[in-house]
Motif scaffolding. Sequence first.
Motif, short mmCIF file in Angstrom:
data_model
loop_
_atom_site.label_atom_id
_atom_site.label_comp_id
_atom_site.label_asym_id
_atom_site.label_seq_id
_atom_site.Cartn_x
_atom_site.Cartn_y
_atom_site.Cartn_z
N VAL A 305 -6.93 31.27 12.34
CA VAL A 305 -6.08 30.08 12.18
C VAL A 305 -5.02 30.33 11.11
CG1 VAL A 305 -6.03 27.66 11.44
CG2 VAL A 305 -7.79 28.44 13.03
N LEU A 306 -5.44 30.95 10.00
CA LEU A 306 -4.49 31.29 8.95
C LEU A 306 -3.41 32.24 9.48
CD1 LEU A 306 -5.18 31.93 5.25
CD2 LEU A 306 -3.85 33.62 6.49
N ALA A 307 -3.83 33.22 10.31
CA ALA A 307 -2.86 34.14 10.90
C ALA A 307 -1.87 33.40 11.79
CB ALA A 307 -3.60 35.22 11.69
N GLY A 308 -2.36 32.39 12.53
CA GLY A 308 -1.45 31.58 13.33
C GLY A 308 -0.47 30.82 12.46
N GLY A 309 -0.95 30.30 11.33
CA GLY A 309 -0.06 29.59 10.41
C GLY A 309 1.03 30.49 9.86
N LEU A 310 0.72 31.78 9.71
CA LEU A 310 1.73 32.73 9.22
C LEU A 310 2.96 32.80 10.12
CD1 LEU A 310 -0.53 35.75 8.17
CD2 LEU A 310 0.86 34.37 6.63
N VAL A 311 2.78 32.47 11.40
CA VAL A 311 3.86 32.62 12.38
C VAL A 311 4.68 31.34 12.54
CG1 VAL A 311 4.39 33.33 14.75
CG2 VAL A 311 2.43 34.31 13.57
N PHE A 312 4.08 30.18 12.31
CA PHE A 312 4.74 28.92 12.60
C PHE A 312 6.06 28.76 11.85
CE2 PHE A 312 0.92 27.06 14.60
CZ PHE A 312 1.54 26.35 15.62
N ASN A 313 6.03 28.86 10.53
CA ASN A 313 7.26 28.63 9.77
C ASN A 313 8.33 29.70 10.02
OD1 ASN A 313 6.68 26.16 8.66
ND2 ASN A 313 5.72 26.99 6.83
N PRO A 314 7.98 30.98 10.16
CA PRO A 314 9.02 31.94 10.57
C PRO A 314 9.67 31.58 11.91
CG PRO A 314 7.19 33.13 9.62
CD PRO A 314 6.75 31.68 9.71
N ALA A 315 8.89 31.06 12.86
CA ALA A 315 9.48 30.65 14.13
C ALA A 315 10.46 29.49 13.93
CB ALA A 315 8.39 30.25 15.12
N LEU A 316 10.11 28.53 13.07
CA LEU A 316 11.02 27.43 12.79
C LEU A 316 12.26 27.90 12.05
CD1 LEU A 316 8.43 24.69 11.76
CD2 LEU A 316 9.90 24.67 13.79
N THR A 317 12.08 28.82 11.11
CA THR A 317 13.23 29.39 10.40
C THR A 317 14.18 30.08 11.35
OG1 THR A 317 11.94 29.69 8.36
CG2 THR A 317 13.91 31.06 8.63
N THR A 318 13.63 30.86 12.28
CA THR A 318 14.45 31.58 13.25
C THR A 318 15.20 30.60 14.15
OG1 THR A 318 12.80 33.35 13.21
CG2 THR A 318 14.40 33.39 14.99
N SER A 319 14.54 29.51 14.54
CA SER A 319 15.21 28.48 15.33
C SER A 319 16.38 27.88 14.56
CB SER A 319 14.22 27.39 15.72
OG SER A 319 13.15 27.91 16.47
N SER A 320 16.21 27.68 13.27
CA SER A 320 17.29 27.13 12.44
C SER A 320 18.48 28.09 12.39
CB SER A 320 16.78 26.86 11.02
OG SER A 320 15.78 25.86 11.03
N LEU A 321 18.20 29.38 12.34
CA LEU A 321 19.30 30.35 12.35
C LEU A 321 20.09 30.27 13.65
CD1 LEU A 321 17.38 33.40 10.83
CD2 LEU A 321 19.14 32.07 9.69
N LEU A 322 19.42 30.00 14.75
CA LEU A 322 20.11 29.88 16.03
C LEU A 322 20.93 28.60 16.11
CD1 LEU A 322 17.37 31.25 18.46
CD2 LEU A 322 19.53 32.34 17.81
N VAL A 323 20.49 27.55 15.42
CA VAL A 323 21.29 26.32 15.36
C VAL A 323 22.67 26.60 14.79
CG1 VAL A 323 21.50 24.09 14.17
CG2 VAL A 323 19.36 24.70 15.29
N ASP A 324 22.72 27.43 13.74
CA ASP A 324 24.01 27.78 13.15
C ASP A 324 24.94 28.42 14.17
OD1 ASP A 324 23.26 26.84 10.66
OD2 ASP A 324 22.49 28.76 9.99
N GLU A 325 24.36 29.21 15.08
CA GLU A 325 25.16 29.90 16.08
C GLU A 325 25.55 28.99 17.24
OE1 GLU A 325 24.64 33.59 19.27
OE2 GLU A 325 23.33 33.48 17.50
N TYR A 326 24.62 28.12 17.67
CA TYR A 326 24.85 27.34 18.88
C TYR A 326 25.56 26.02 18.62
CZ TYR A 326 21.34 30.53 20.88
OH TYR A 326 20.65 31.65 21.30
#
Length: 389
Positions: A305-326
């Motif tokens: 579960v902790l390993a899954g948590g490690l991925v959640f916020n990076p995925a949200l951060t990456t989505s935010s970077l795409l908002v800047d582009e789109y």
Amino acid sequence: MGASVPYHRLLRVPGVAAQGVLGFLAQLTQQVAPVGTVLVVQQESGSLALAGATAAAFSVGAGMGRPVQGRVMDRRGARPVLAVTALLHVAGLVALVACAVGGWPWWCVVALAWVAGLGLPPISVSMRIEWGRRLPGEGRTAAYSLVYLVQELAMLIGPLAFGLMIAMASASLALGLVAVAAGAGTLAFSRALRVGSAAPPPERGRVFADRRMPVLLAVVLLLGGALGALQVGLPALAIARDAPAATGLLVAALSVGGIAGAAIYGSRSWGSRVQARLVALMLVLGIVLASLVVIEALPVFWAVVLAGGLVFNPALTTSSLLVDEYAPGAQAEAFGWISTAIGMGAAAGSGAAGVVGQHFGASAPFLAASVSALLGAALAGALLRRSPA
């Protein structure tokens, strides 16, 4: 992956450290408000159904408010929006407590919860806009990671402080105090924004001018679905294994993983394309969540579960970077839609997890979470194909 992007350089940018601290204080009610309203309303009315309706009304209000707040921020800047929402949020929560204690009609309590959610201040959106404009290029990865790190800390520490205040006083008084503290933090945060950055950009764009933006929202909705399924699956599994006390530890693992993931992800410079990173992160998340279906030992389960948590916020951060582009020139509204998509996805994921868990056992919600993440990876792959090389 390249050289590190040290956070101490980011925190030395004028105003960032103060905004981070005040942003933490301002976001204390994000997790406390829905939990606190449930406690207050159930204690005062004796109705769990009314308490649940109140929490749902708060979430609906927050989901409706984010895009509207963002559109106004794109046009008029962050400060007036933060000032108005701070007053609306605090007034709604304090009035809700007063109505619940005073035994007012149920519809009044539910309506005030909706108002409090509608006025939930857009702190994380404001930080992303402010820091994104001041840290162009790769620096935005660290900036957006820090935004989610601050938010995750507030959502972890807020309920702990709330519980301590309940032990010393009452749920009603504790909710009122946390609301006032968050409101004061929001007003102070708005004053800490730089005047230039708080103003709207010279040219405003349209959120959905780029056809990839709806696809990105669908990816984020599926990411929220995975989170919502986990929020149902973790306590259900703990109860099924006759260890309900383990629920807190399992939920904490998700939060700790989220904090660590944001810190690690933002401390590195990534050479890969943003869309490719989003595909990889969603794929890893889906595989990790699928493994929860077959794990028996709770300590191993906690680690995964902790390993899954490690991925959640990076995925949200990456989505935010795409908002800047789109959505250039309309980032605040676009970030608002991202927040709404996460909330809607979490609600749908929770509902789906409850149904499959009821019919197929306590491990089924994790399969639902995995499927949601893997579908998100497939959609993110469509973004990769559509984007220019």
